[in-house]
Design a protein around this motif. Structure first.
Motif, PDB file in Angstrom:
ATOM      1  N   GLN A  43     -20.266 -39.916  10.064  1.00 15.15           N
ATOM      2  CA  GLN A  43     -20.160 -40.277  11.479  1.00 15.15           C
ATOM      3  C   GLN A  43     -20.215 -39.037  12.361  1.00 15.15           C
ATOM      4  O   GLN A  43     -20.852 -39.045  13.410  1.00 15.15           O
ATOM      5  CB  GLN A  43     -18.870 -41.055  11.735  1.00 15.15           C
ATOM      6  CG  GLN A  43     -18.923 -42.465  11.201  1.00 15.15           C
ATOM      7  CD  GLN A  43     -17.612 -43.194  11.374  1.00 15.15           C
ATOM      8  OE1 GLN A  43     -16.559 -42.579  11.571  1.00 15.15           O
ATOM      9  NE2 GLN A  43     -17.654 -44.512  11.268  1.00 15.15           N
ATOM     10  N   ALA A  44     -19.563 -37.960  11.942  1.00 14.80           N
ATOM     11  CA  ALA A  44     -19.602 -36.718  12.711  1.00 14.80           C
ATOM     12  C   ALA A  44     -21.025 -36.175  12.763  1.00 14.80           C
ATOM     13  O   ALA A  44     -21.488 -35.697  13.810  1.00 14.80           O
ATOM     14  CB  ALA A  44     -18.651 -35.688  12.104  1.00 14.80           C
ATOM     15  N   ALA A  45     -21.744 -36.250  11.648  1.00 13.90           N
ATOM     16  CA  ALA A  45     -23.130 -35.777  11.624  1.00 13.90           C
ATOM     17  C   ALA A  45     -24.009 -36.621  12.539  1.00 13.90           C
ATOM     18  O   ALA A  45     -24.871 -36.089  13.258  1.00 13.90           O
ATOM     19  CB  ALA A  45     -23.671 -35.800  10.198  1.00 13.90           C
ATOM     20  N   LEU A  46     -23.787 -37.924  12.563  1.00 13.83           N
ATOM     21  CA  LEU A  46     -24.564 -38.792  13.448  1.00 13.83           C
ATOM     22  C   LEU A  46     -24.260 -38.500  14.914  1.00 13.83           C
ATOM     23  O   LEU A  46     -25.158 -38.514  15.759  1.00 13.83           O
ATOM     24  CB  LEU A  46     -24.278 -40.260  13.133  1.00 13.83           C
ATOM     25  CG  LEU A  46     -24.901 -40.797  11.854  1.00 13.83           C
ATOM     26  CD1 LEU A  46     -24.425 -42.221  11.580  1.00 13.83           C
ATOM     27  CD2 LEU A  46     -26.414 -40.750  11.932  1.00 13.83           C
ATOM     28  N   ARG A  47     -22.984 -38.222  15.229  1.00 12.15           N
ATOM     29  CA  ARG A  47     -22.633 -37.876  16.621  1.00 12.15           C
ATOM     30  C   ARG A  47     -23.303 -36.575  17.031  1.00 12.15           C
ATOM     31  O   ARG A  47     -23.848 -36.474  18.128  1.00 12.15           O
ATOM     32  CB  ARG A  47     -21.116 -37.766  16.762  1.00 12.15           C
ATOM     33  CG  ARG A  47     -20.426 -39.093  16.927  1.00 12.15           C
ATOM     34  CD  ARG A  47     -18.986 -38.919  17.387  1.00 12.15           C
ATOM     35  NE  ARG A  47     -18.175 -38.184  16.430  1.00 12.15           N
ATOM     36  CZ  ARG A  47     -17.520 -38.730  15.420  1.00 12.15           C
ATOM     37  NH1 ARG A  47     -17.595 -40.022  15.211  1.00 12.15           N
ATOM     38  NH2 ARG A  47     -16.805 -37.984  14.601  1.00 12.15           N
ATOM     39  N   ARG A  48     -23.266 -35.566  16.139  1.00  5.48           N
ATOM     40  CA  ARG A  48     -23.923 -34.296  16.452  1.00  5.48           C
ATOM     41  C   ARG A  48     -25.419 -34.496  16.645  1.00  5.48           C
ATOM     42  O   ARG A  48     -26.020 -33.935  17.548  1.00  5.48           O
ATOM     43  CB  ARG A  48     -23.676 -33.280  15.342  1.00  5.48           C
ATOM     44  CG  ARG A  48     -22.339 -32.594  15.411  1.00  5.48           C
ATOM     45  CD  ARG A  48     -22.280 -31.387  14.489  1.00  5.48           C
ATOM     46  NE  ARG A  48     -22.704 -31.672  13.129  1.00  5.48           N
ATOM     47  CZ  ARG A  48     -21.916 -32.122  12.149  1.00  5.48           C
ATOM     48  NH1 ARG A  48     -20.640 -32.337  12.393  1.00  5.48           N
ATOM     49  NH2 ARG A  48     -22.394 -32.335  10.943  1.00  5.48           N
ATOM     50  N   GLU A  49     -26.021 -35.299  15.785  1.00  5.65           N
ATOM     51  CA  GLU A  49     -27.461 -35.531  15.878  1.00  5.65           C
ATOM     52  C   GLU A  49     -27.816 -36.247  17.179  1.00  5.65           C
ATOM     53  O   GLU A  49     -28.824 -35.939  17.796  1.00  5.65           O
ATOM     54  CB  GLU A  49     -27.939 -36.351  14.687  1.00  5.65           C
ATOM     55  CG  GLU A  49     -29.437 -36.525  14.627  1.00  5.65           C
ATOM     56  CD  GLU A  49     -29.877 -37.224  13.371  1.00  5.65           C
ATOM     57  OE1 GLU A  49     -30.422 -38.336  13.508  1.00  5.65           O
ATOM     58  OE2 GLU A  49     -29.689 -36.669  12.289  1.00  5.65           O
ATOM     59  N   SER A  50     -26.976 -37.170  17.612  1.00 10.00           N
ATOM     60  CA  SER A  50     -27.271 -37.886  18.857  1.00 10.00           C
ATOM     61  C   SER A  50     -27.092 -36.962  20.066  1.00 10.00           C
ATOM     62  O   SER A  50     -27.750 -37.153  21.086  1.00 10.00           O
ATOM     63  CB  SER A  50     -26.389 -39.127  18.992  1.00 10.00           C
ATOM     64  OG  SER A  50     -25.035 -38.756  19.176  1.00 10.00           O
ATOM     65  N   GLU A  51     -26.235 -35.952  19.950  1.00 11.86           N
ATOM     66  CA  GLU A  51     -26.031 -35.010  21.059  1.00 11.86           C
ATOM     67  C   GLU A  51     -27.171 -34.002  21.160  1.00 11.86           C
ATOM     68  O   GLU A  51     -27.601 -33.651  22.243  1.00 11.86           O
ATOM     69  CB  GLU A  51     -24.712 -34.257  20.877  1.00 11.86           C
ATOM     70  CG  GLU A  51     -23.486 -35.130  21.047  1.00 11.86           C
ATOM     71  CD  GLU A  51     -22.207 -34.415  20.665  1.00 11.86           C
ATOM     72  OE1 GLU A  51     -22.281 -33.230  20.248  1.00 11.86           O
ATOM     73  OE2 GLU A  51     -21.145 -35.030  20.752  1.00 11.86           O
ATOM     74  N   ILE A  52     -27.675 -33.518  20.031  1.00 15.57           N
ATOM     75  CA  ILE A  52     -28.704 -32.477  20.056  1.00 15.57           C
ATOM     76  C   ILE A  52     -30.088 -33.015  19.752  1.00 15.57           C
ATOM     77  O   ILE A  52     -31.063 -32.285  19.834  1.00 15.57           O
ATOM     78  CB  ILE A  52     -28.375 -31.340  19.070  1.00 15.57           C
ATOM     79  CG1 ILE A  52     -28.323 -31.860  17.639  1.00 15.57           C
ATOM     80  CG2 ILE A  52     -27.106 -30.639  19.442  1.00 15.57           C
ATOM     81  CD1 ILE A  52     -28.157 -30.772  16.597  1.00 15.57           C
ATOM     82  N   GLY A  53     -30.196 -34.272  19.385  1.00 18.89           N
ATOM     83  CA  GLY A  53     -31.482 -34.862  19.055  1.00 18.89           C
ATOM     84  C   GLY A  53     -31.736 -34.778  17.566  1.00 18.89           C
ATOM     85  O   GLY A  53     -31.124 -33.984  16.858  1.00 18.89           O
ATOM     86  N   PRO A  54     -32.659 -35.579  17.089  1.00 18.02           N
ATOM     87  CA  PRO A  54     -32.937 -35.572  15.652  1.00 18.02           C
ATOM     88  C   PRO A  54     -33.606 -34.283  15.216  1.00 18.02           C
ATOM     89  O   PRO A  54     -34.268 -33.617  16.002  1.00 18.02           O
ATOM     90  CB  PRO A  54     -33.874 -36.770  15.459  1.00 18.02           C
ATOM     91  CG  PRO A  54     -34.477 -36.990  16.796  1.00 18.02           C
ATOM     92  CD  PRO A  54     -33.460 -36.532  17.811  1.00 18.02           C
TER      93      PRO A  54
END
Length: 73
Positions: A43-54
Protein backbone atom coordinates in the motif's frame (compact mmCIF):
# COMPACT_ATOMS: atom_id res chain seq x y z
CA UNK A 1 -0.85 -34.75 22.32
CA UNK A 2 0.14 -34.49 18.68
CA UNK A 3 -0.31 -37.70 16.74
CA UNK A 4 0.77 -38.56 13.22
CA UNK A 5 -0.97 -41.58 11.68
CA UNK A 6 -2.02 -42.66 15.16
CA UNK A 7 1.53 -42.53 16.55
CA UNK A 8 2.11 -39.99 19.35
CA UNK A 9 4.84 -37.56 18.36
CA UNK A 10 5.40 -35.75 21.63
CA UNK A 11 4.25 -38.26 24.22
CA UNK A 12 5.68 -37.57 27.63
CA UNK A 13 4.37 -38.13 31.15
CA UNK A 14 4.35 -34.41 31.90
CA UNK A 15 2.97 -33.30 28.50
CA UNK A 16 0.79 -30.19 28.72
CA UNK A 17 -1.97 -30.30 26.09
CA UNK A 18 -2.10 -26.50 25.96
CA UNK A 19 1.43 -26.45 24.54
CA UNK A 20 0.26 -27.81 21.18
CA UNK A 21 -2.47 -25.18 20.94
CA UNK A 22 -0.04 -22.42 21.84
CA UNK A 23 2.38 -23.45 19.09
CA UNK A 24 -0.47 -23.59 16.57
CA UNK A 25 -1.70 -20.16 17.64
CA UNK A 26 1.83 -18.76 17.39
CA UNK A 27 2.17 -19.98 13.79
CA UNK A 28 -1.23 -18.50 12.86
CA UNK A 29 -0.40 -15.13 14.44
CA UNK A 30 3.02 -15.03 12.77
CA UNK A 31 1.41 -15.76 9.39
CA UNK A 32 -1.19 -13.03 9.85
CA UNK A 33 1.46 -10.53 10.97
CA UNK A 34 3.60 -11.30 7.91
CA UNK A 35 0.57 -10.83 5.66
CA UNK A 36 -0.22 -7.47 7.29
CA UNK A 37 3.41 -6.36 6.94
CA UNK A 38 3.43 -7.18 3.22
CA UNK A 39 0.07 -5.48 2.64
CA UNK A 40 1.30 -2.32 4.38
CA UNK A 41 4.46 -2.33 2.28
CA UNK A 42 2.47 -2.72 -0.96
CA UNK A 43 0.00 0.00 0.00
CA UNK A 44 2.85 2.40 0.78
CA UNK A 45 4.44 1.62 -2.59
CA UNK A 46 1.14 2.26 -4.37
CA UNK A 47 0.72 5.60 -2.54
CA UNK A 48 4.25 6.65 -3.52
CA UNK A 49 3.63 5.61 -7.11
CA UNK A 50 0.39 7.59 -7.27
CA UNK A 51 2.21 10.68 -5.92
CA UNK A 52 5.18 10.55 -8.32
CA UNK A 53 3.56 8.73 -11.23
CA UNK A 54 4.19 5.26 -12.55
CA UNK A 55 7.70 4.11 -13.30
CA UNK A 56 8.72 4.18 -16.92
CA UNK A 57 9.55 0.84 -18.50
CA UNK A 58 13.21 0.16 -19.10
CA UNK A 59 14.36 0.67 -22.67
CA UNK A 60 17.77 -0.70 -23.60
CA UNK A 61 20.18 1.68 -25.28
CA UNK A 62 21.03 1.25 -28.93
CA UNK A 63 24.50 -0.20 -29.55
CA UNK A 64 27.31 2.32 -30.09
CA UNK A 65 28.69 2.50 -33.58
CA UNK A 66 32.10 3.53 -34.87
CA UNK A 67 30.86 6.21 -37.22
CA UNK A 68 29.34 3.65 -39.54
CA UNK A 69 27.10 0.67 -39.40
CA UNK A 70 29.52 -1.46 -37.38
CA UNK A 71 28.72 -1.84 -33.68
CA UNK A 72 31.54 -1.63 -31.14
CA UNK A 73 31.79 -4.93 -29.37
Amino acid sequence: MVMLDGIPINAAPDYDQAEGWLVTAEVAVATINEFRRQVSKRQAALRRESEIGPRQPYEPLAPRTAGGDQALI
